[in-house]
Motif scaffolding. Sequence first.
Motif, PDB file in Angstrom:
ATOM      1  N   GLU A   1       0.861  -1.178   0.000  1.00 42.54           N
ATOM      2  CA  GLU A   1       0.000   0.000   0.000  1.00 42.54           C
ATOM      3  C   GLU A   1       0.899   1.230   0.000  1.00 42.54           C
ATOM      4  N   LEU A   2       0.642   2.146  -0.917  1.00 43.50           N
ATOM      5  CA  LEU A   2       1.524   3.290  -1.110  1.00 43.50           C
ATOM      6  C   LEU A   2       0.750   4.595  -0.979  1.00 43.50           C
ATOM      7  N   HIS A   3       1.238   5.467  -0.102  1.00 47.69           N
ATOM      8  CA  HIS A   3       0.635   6.782   0.107  1.00 47.69           C
ATOM      9  C   HIS A   3       1.631   7.860  -0.315  1.00 47.69           C
ATOM     10  N   ASP A   4       1.158   8.807  -1.106  1.00 50.19           N
ATOM     11  CA  ASP A   4       1.981   9.901  -1.627  1.00 50.19           C
ATOM     12  C   ASP A   4       1.394  11.214  -1.104  1.00 50.19           C
ATOM     13  N   PHE A   5       2.186  11.966  -0.320  1.00 47.30           N
ATOM     14  CA  PHE A   5       1.701  13.181   0.343  1.00 47.30           C
ATOM     15  C   PHE A   5       2.496  14.412  -0.073  1.00 47.30           C
ATOM     16  N   TYR A   6       1.783  15.533  -0.115  1.00 47.45           N
ATOM     17  CA  TYR A   6       2.404  16.847  -0.189  1.00 47.45           C
ATOM     18  C   TYR A   6       1.808  17.689   0.944  1.00 47.45           C
ATOM     19  N   VAL A   7       2.573  17.822   2.023  1.00 49.39           N
ATOM     20  CA  VAL A   7       2.108  18.544   3.205  1.00 49.39           C
ATOM     21  C   VAL A   7       2.225  20.048   2.966  1.00 49.39           C
TER      22      VAL A   7
ATOM     23  N   ARG B   1      -3.659  11.013  13.311  1.00 50.14           N
ATOM     24  CA  ARG B   1      -4.817  10.338  13.916  1.00 50.14           C
ATOM     25  C   ARG B   1      -5.376   9.271  12.981  1.00 50.14           C
ATOM     26  N   TRP B   2      -5.463   9.602  11.712  1.00 52.94           N
ATOM     27  CA  TRP B   2      -6.056   8.664  10.757  1.00 52.94           C
ATOM     28  C   TRP B   2      -5.238   7.379  10.656  1.00 52.94           C
ATOM     29  N   PHE B   3      -3.928   7.506  10.526  1.00 50.78           N
ATOM     30  CA  PHE B   3      -3.087   6.314  10.417  1.00 50.78           C
ATOM     31  C   PHE B   3      -3.036   5.538  11.728  1.00 50.78           C
ATOM     32  N   ALA B   4      -3.149   6.228  12.858  1.00 50.20           N
ATOM     33  CA  ALA B   4      -3.121   5.543  14.156  1.00 50.20           C
ATOM     34  C   ALA B   4      -4.360   4.698  14.373  1.00 50.20           C
ATOM     35  N   ASN B   5      -5.428   5.004  13.652  1.00 51.55           N
ATOM     36  CA  ASN B   5      -6.706   4.308  13.855  1.00 51.55           C
ATOM     37  C   ASN B   5      -7.058   3.361  12.723  1.00 51.55           C
ATOM     38  N   ARG B   6      -6.035   2.890  12.004  1.00 51.23           N
ATOM     39  CA  ARG B   6      -6.271   1.927  10.928  1.00 51.23           C
ATOM     40  C   ARG B   6      -5.135   0.912  10.935  1.00 51.23           C
ATOM     41  N   PRO B   7      -5.364  -0.269  10.398  1.00 43.01           N
ATOM     42  CA  PRO B   7      -4.271  -1.234  10.307  1.00 43.01           C
ATOM     43  C   PRO B   7      -3.300  -0.828   9.204  1.00 43.01           C
ATOM     44  N   ASN B   8      -2.028  -0.767   9.524  1.00 42.08           N
ATOM     45  CA  ASN B   8      -1.001  -0.394   8.553  1.00 42.08           C
ATOM     46  C   ASN B   8      -0.057  -1.572   8.387  1.00 42.08           C
ATOM     47  N   GLN B   9      -0.223  -2.282   7.272  1.00 39.85           N
ATOM     48  CA  GLN B   9       0.609  -3.447   6.987  1.00 39.85           C
ATOM     49  C   GLN B   9       1.132  -3.343   5.555  1.00 39.85           C
TER      50      GLN B   9
ATOM     51  N   GLY C   1       2.719   4.096  13.217  1.00 37.97           N
ATOM     52  CA  GLY C   1       2.899   2.768  12.634  1.00 37.97           C
ATOM     53  C   GLY C   1       4.025   2.651  11.633  1.00 37.97           C
ATOM     54  N   PHE C   2       4.941   3.630  11.615  1.00 37.98           N
ATOM     55  CA  PHE C   2       5.971   3.650  10.576  1.00 37.98           C
ATOM     56  C   PHE C   2       7.382   3.709  11.153  1.00 37.98           C
ATOM     57  N   VAL C   3       8.342   3.470  10.259  1.00 36.49           N
ATOM     58  CA  VAL C   3       9.766   3.600  10.538  1.00 36.49           C
ATOM     59  C   VAL C   3      10.359   4.492   9.456  1.00 36.49           C
ATOM     60  N   ASP C   4      11.276   5.361   9.846  1.00 30.53           N
ATOM     61  CA  ASP C   4      11.954   6.255   8.911  1.00 30.53           C
ATOM     62  C   ASP C   4      12.949   5.433   8.092  1.00 30.53           C
ATOM     63  N   ALA C   5      12.576   5.107   6.847  1.00 27.26           N
ATOM     64  CA  ALA C   5      13.407   4.211   6.024  1.00 27.26           C
ATOM     65  C   ALA C   5      14.735   4.850   5.649  1.00 27.26           C
ATOM     66  N   MET C   6      14.761   6.146   5.425  1.00 24.61           N
ATOM     67  CA  MET C   6      16.002   6.798   5.012  1.00 24.61           C
ATOM     68  C   MET C   6      17.058   6.711   6.105  1.00 24.61           C
TER      69      MET C   6
ATOM     70  N   ASP D   1      11.883  15.772   2.289  1.00 26.59           N
ATOM     71  CA  ASP D   1      11.269  14.649   1.572  1.00 26.59           C
ATOM     72  C   ASP D   1      11.558  13.360   2.345  1.00 26.59           C
ATOM     73  N   HIS D   2      10.544  12.509   2.451  1.00 28.12           N
ATOM     74  CA  HIS D   2      10.646  11.373   3.360  1.00 28.12           C
ATOM     75  C   HIS D   2      10.133  10.086   2.723  1.00 28.12           C
ATOM     76  N   VAL D   3      10.643   8.985   3.245  1.00 25.07           N
ATOM     77  CA  VAL D   3      10.146   7.657   2.917  1.00 25.07           C
ATOM     78  C   VAL D   3       9.988   6.899   4.228  1.00 25.07           C
ATOM     79  N   TRP D   4       8.762   6.503   4.539  1.00 21.87           N
ATOM     80  CA  TRP D   4       8.489   5.712   5.734  1.00 21.87           C
ATOM     81  C   TRP D   4       7.942   4.352   5.313  1.00 21.87           C
ATOM     82  N   VAL D   5       8.218   3.343   6.097  1.00 21.95           N
ATOM     83  CA  VAL D   5       7.672   2.010   5.845  1.00 21.95           C
ATOM     84  C   VAL D   5       7.154   1.431   7.143  1.00 21.95           C
ATOM     85  N   THR D   6       6.217   0.504   7.036  1.00 18.29           N
ATOM     86  CA  THR D   6       5.794  -0.230   8.225  1.00 18.29           C
ATOM     87  C   THR D   6       6.875  -1.248   8.583  1.00 18.29           C
ATOM     88  N   PRO D   7       6.975  -1.616   9.868  1.00 14.96           N
ATOM     89  CA  PRO D   7       8.066  -2.502  10.302  1.00 14.96           C
ATOM     90  C   PRO D   7       8.132  -3.829   9.553  1.00 14.96           C
TER      91      PRO D   7
END
Length: 264
Positions: free
Chosen positions: A104-110, A137-145, A189-194, A225-231
């Motif tokens: 599952e891939l999410h692309d954001f521009y904050v 809040r949204w990511f904390a309240n959903r399963p992230n796999q 639910g993420f780890v800083d991949a970089m 610019d960031h790349v995060w992944v689930t564990p």
Amino acid sequence: MRLVTWNINSLRLRLPLLARLTSDLRPDVVCLQETKVPDPLFPADDLRALGFEHLHYSGMKGYNGVAILSRHPLEPLSDLPVWYEKADCRHVAARVLAPSGSVELHDFYVPAGGDEPDPEANPKFAHKLAFVEETARWFANRPNQRTILVGDLNIAPLEHDVWNHKQLLKIVSHTPPETERLQTWIQSGFVDAMRQFVPPEEKLYTWWSYRNRDWKASNRGRRLDHVWVTPDLLPELSGMTIVAEARDWPSPSDHVPVVLDLAE
């Protein structure tokens, strides 16, 4: 799978640079931010000619805009939130059906947040803080796999993500209200991949201002610019590259591409 994220700062203007990046790096998936093109004018044919048969994008005239370009099939995610009650084209998401396993891939521009780090005096800064709070809040309240989150998050969270930590503590992109909220988001639910490849005590930048006449000499960069992944994806990480030389390409973006490689 080779994944690239890049704030391209106008897709149509910098199509030749994207073609160069594609030729040099052969990415499987490219996530773009600040495409600055409304959907009816999106250059789909040009991108398919580069090998990206599968496209998912959301854009508007003149600013913002995000896009996922893929050699693998995409299943767009529906029912995403309208962040801060603004439909301003800052988030797209899809499941990438890669041979090594779908992700599952999410692309954001904050939002950038303007210049004044005071939410009462600066509505743009208030918007930015609220946006990051909502996403956390949204990511904390959903399963992230098997999930990857990338993009221009417009915040440099760590001391060595900026050229001078003390000097930038009151500069938008590195203020405590921003960095604290970003840490809450990543902890959903993420780890800083970089930073799996470059330790936190080492400098790491992805953006150099246009105001710097010689960006290499001054090296006043920030990691926006960031790349995060689930564990669960950590065992598949095999490499990360910041394409700093892209800052010297003709008519460059002020951001440079970030490459993440995942092994099968």
